[in-house]
Design an enzyme around this catalytic site. Structure first.
Site, PDB file in Angstrom:
ATOM      1  N   SER A  34      47.898  48.291  26.331  1.00 15.51           N
ATOM      2  CA  SER A  34      47.282  47.185  25.580  1.00 15.51           C
ATOM      3  C   SER A  34      47.822  45.859  26.087  1.00 15.51           C
ATOM      4  O   SER A  34      47.103  44.871  26.142  1.00 15.51           O
ATOM      5  CB  SER A  34      47.518  47.341  24.079  1.00 15.51           C
ATOM      6  OG  SER A  34      48.892  47.428  23.793  1.00 15.51           O
ATOM      7  N   TYR A 139      57.197  39.756  13.157  1.00 13.27           N
ATOM      8  CA  TYR A 139      57.714  40.438  14.350  1.00 13.27           C
ATOM      9  C   TYR A 139      59.153  40.899  14.085  1.00 13.27           C
ATOM     10  O   TYR A 139      59.479  42.086  14.208  1.00 13.27           O
ATOM     11  CB  TYR A 139      57.641  39.503  15.575  1.00 13.27           C
ATOM     12  CG  TYR A 139      58.452  40.005  16.736  1.00 13.27           C
ATOM     13  CD1 TYR A 139      58.114  41.192  17.380  1.00 13.27           C
ATOM     14  CD2 TYR A 139      59.578  39.305  17.179  1.00 13.27           C
ATOM     15  CE1 TYR A 139      58.875  41.667  18.430  1.00 13.27           C
ATOM     16  CE2 TYR A 139      60.338  39.773  18.234  1.00 13.27           C
ATOM     17  CZ  TYR A 139      59.995  40.960  18.857  1.00 13.27           C
ATOM     18  OH  TYR A 139      60.758  41.431  19.887  1.00 13.27           O
ATOM     19  N   ASN A 168      67.355  36.085  24.650  1.00  8.52           N
ATOM     20  CA  ASN A 168      66.213  35.666  25.476  1.00  8.52           C
ATOM     21  C   ASN A 168      66.260  36.291  26.872  1.00  8.52           C
ATOM     22  O   ASN A 168      67.070  35.883  27.704  1.00  8.52           O
ATOM     23  CB  ASN A 168      66.186  34.143  25.583  1.00  8.52           C
ATOM     24  CG  ASN A 168      65.794  33.512  24.260  1.00  8.52           C
ATOM     25  OD1 ASN A 168      66.464  33.697  23.246  1.00  8.52           O
ATOM     26  ND2 ASN A 168      64.689  32.807  24.253  1.00  8.52           N
ATOM     27  N   ARG A 284      58.278  23.474  17.474  1.00  2.00           N
ATOM     28  CA  ARG A 284      57.418  24.632  17.241  1.00  2.00           C
ATOM     29  C   ARG A 284      57.879  25.278  15.932  1.00  2.00           C
ATOM     30  O   ARG A 284      59.077  25.494  15.734  1.00  2.00           O
ATOM     31  CB  ARG A 284      57.590  25.600  18.421  1.00  2.00           C
ATOM     32  CG  ARG A 284      56.669  26.791  18.400  1.00  2.00           C
ATOM     33  CD  ARG A 284      56.740  27.571  19.708  1.00  2.00           C
ATOM     34  NE  ARG A 284      57.997  28.296  19.871  1.00  2.00           N
ATOM     35  CZ  ARG A 284      58.265  29.107  20.898  1.00  2.00           C
ATOM     36  NH1 ARG A 284      57.379  29.270  21.859  1.00  2.00           N
ATOM     37  NH2 ARG A 284      59.412  29.736  20.985  1.00  2.00           N
ATOM     38  N   ALA A 285      56.936  25.622  15.066  1.00  2.00           N
ATOM     39  CA  ALA A 285      57.296  26.174  13.761  1.00  2.00           C
ATOM     40  C   ALA A 285      58.162  27.415  13.929  1.00  2.00           C
ATOM     41  O   ALA A 285      57.873  28.268  14.761  1.00  2.00           O
ATOM     42  CB  ALA A 285      56.033  26.521  12.985  1.00  2.00           C
TER      43      ALA A 285
HETATM   44  N1  UDP Z   1      60.051  26.292  24.521  1.00  2.00           N
HETATM   45  C1  UDP Z   1      59.598  25.046  24.938  1.00  2.00           C
HETATM   46  N2  UDP Z   1      58.423  24.998  25.629  1.00  2.00           N
HETATM   47  C2  UDP Z   1      57.697  26.107  25.955  1.00  2.00           C
HETATM   48  C3  UDP Z   1      58.181  27.369  25.546  1.00  2.00           C
HETATM   49  C4  UDP Z   1      59.358  27.418  24.818  1.00  2.00           C
HETATM   50  O1  UDP Z   1      60.211  24.018  24.670  1.00  2.00           O
HETATM   51  O2  UDP Z   1      56.635  25.989  26.593  1.00  2.00           O
HETATM   52  C5  UDP Z   1      61.347  26.372  23.811  1.00  2.00           C
HETATM   53  C6  UDP Z   1      61.255  27.041  22.446  1.00  2.00           C
HETATM   54  O3  UDP Z   1      61.027  26.072  21.459  1.00  2.00           O
HETATM   55  C7  UDP Z   1      62.631  27.686  22.327  1.00  2.00           C
HETATM   56  C8  UDP Z   1      63.031  27.987  23.766  1.00  2.00           C
HETATM   57  O4  UDP Z   1      62.180  27.180  24.582  1.00  2.00           O
HETATM   58  O5  UDP Z   1      63.551  26.755  21.822  1.00  2.00           O
HETATM   59  C9  UDP Z   1      62.840  29.437  24.142  1.00  2.00           C
HETATM   60  O6  UDP Z   1      61.549  29.834  23.742  1.00  2.00           O
HETATM   61  P1  UDP Z   1      60.912  31.207  24.163  1.00  2.00           P
HETATM   62  O7  UDP Z   1      59.510  31.241  23.627  1.00  2.00           O
HETATM   63  O8  UDP Z   1      61.087  31.412  25.628  1.00  2.00           O
HETATM   64  O9  UDP Z   1      61.821  32.292  23.451  1.00  2.00           O
HETATM   65  P2  UDP Z   1      62.232  32.459  21.881  1.00  2.00           P
HETATM   66  O10 UDP Z   1      63.563  31.782  21.750  1.00  2.00           O
HETATM   67  O11 UDP Z   1      61.167  31.852  21.050  1.00  2.00           O
HETATM   68  O12 UDP Z   1      62.336  33.934  21.743  1.00  2.00           O
END
Ligand code: UDP
Length: 325
Positions: A34, A139, A168, A284-285
């Site tokens: 998927s 999630y 991460n 981002r929320a």
């Molecule tokens: N982030 C960002 N721009 C992007 C994607 C992510 O500034 O285009 C930031 C996001 O707000 C977080 C960090 O990068 O603070 C890591 O985000 P990612 O989605 O890679 O992993 P997460 O921590 O959400 O699992």
């Protein structure tokens, strides 16, 4: 050993499958494709296409399996906020089907991909395995429920489980000889920071968006604990050896140090040699300011040691993209 890898056509699952094969194991991959890619499954593993609900019992009933490594999951935080029922059904529901299939077939060891999202907004940093788990999205909540189910199946049915809580994950696994692409991140919908920054370096996007510059961190951007997928994969091999029927253990998997969004972009500029324009947007929320693991437990208990830094993660992800092109 003979092993079942669920989700072995995905990013982390395909890397670990390659490492398991390299260590001399026999691997059957179960993946419904998927979100995974059939051609990501390393040569040498047998791919069975199907969901855990439909196919896990049949595959395990074939016999001879020593353990399961369970990666198959829906893993987009944003999507989980839109479709919580889907995440509960796919992540928890299918995992229960897998556990029942293991029980029926007498397979008594499982290594599971859990997540830092089980902790939610941390009270203190670095995060310990004993810290409160208050996930802020379906999630993380569905993954936490699977951790709980594993503890119950250990206690009540003698199935040994190890939950690895990933921070991460980044980077790729590049074959040592030749220029085959190896295994890396190939998401159809890319939300993660490093692959998105590399898309800008490639010219596939104009600029990277920095989600918020007003966090209480040294440069105002979010801090995360990045771990190389090869180091992460090695932890699975150690966990597999340590997994004992009847017990359930949780280990954080991170490097134990944080990098800000600005620092990540700077490393990407240095590694790729591209300027990488960045623009700041609102937060981002649901993003906590700082998420950094304490990895002391897995280091001291299993002897795991991360060997690759952020620069290696970016360099390997970049090489993977170049090779695939
Ligand atoms: N982030 C960002 N721009 C992007 C994607 C992510 O500034 O285009 C930031 C996001 O707000 C977080 C960090 O990068 O603070 C890591 O985000 P990612 O989605 O890679 O992993 P997460 O921590 O959400 O699992």
């Amino acid at each position: 050993m003979k092993l079942l890898v669920t989700g072995g056509a995905g990013y982390v699952g395909s890397v670990v499958t390659a490492q398991l094969l390299e260590a001399g194991n026999e691997v059957v991959v179960l993946d419904d494709l998927s979100t995974g890619n059939a051609d990501a499954v390393p040569a040498g593993a047998r791919l069975v296409t199907g969901t855990l609900r439909d196919a896990a019992a049949g595959v395990l009933a074939g016999g001879g399996f020593d353990a399961v490594l369970h990666f198959a999951a829906m893993s987009l935080v944003g999507e989980s906020m839109q479709k919580p029922g889907l995440y509960w059904d796919r992540n928890l529901g299918e995992s229960l089907a897998l556990l029942e299939a293991m029980r029926a077939a007498g397979v008594r060891r499982i290594v599971f991909s859990s997540t830092a999202a089980t902790y939610g907004e941390p009270e203190s940093t670095p995060i310990l395995e004993t810290d409160p788990t208050r996930p802020t999205n379906p999630y993380g909540a569905s993954k936490l429920a699977i951790d709980t189910a594993l503890a119950e199946y250990a206690r009540l049915h003698g199935i040994g489980g190890i939950s690895l809580r990933y921070f991460n994950v980044a980077g790729a696994r590049l074959p040592e000889d030749g220029d085959a692409p190896g295994q890396g991140e190939r998401h159809a919908v890319e939300t993660h920071l490093i692959p998105n920054v590399l898309k800008v370096a490639l010219g596939e996007k104009d600029k990277v968006t920095v989600f918020g510059e007003d966090y209480p961190t040294p440069d105002g951007t979010c801090v995360r604990d990045y771990i190389h997928v090869v180091d992460l994969g090695m932890a699975h091999l150690l966990a597999l050896d340590a997994c004992r029927p009847g017990g359930h253990e949780i280990f954080n998997l991170g490097n134990g140090n944080g990098s800000s969004v600005r620092e990540v972009i700077e490393v990407c500029r240095e590694v790729t040699g591209h300027p990488i324009p960045a623009e700041v947007s609102p937060r981002r929320a649901g993003d906590p300011a700082v998420l950094v693991a304490s990895a002391e437990k897995i280091k001291s208990t299993l002897g795991w040691k991360p060997e690759r830094d952020l620069r290696a993660m970016v360099a390997d992800a970049w090489a993977f993209i170049q090779r695939r092109r």
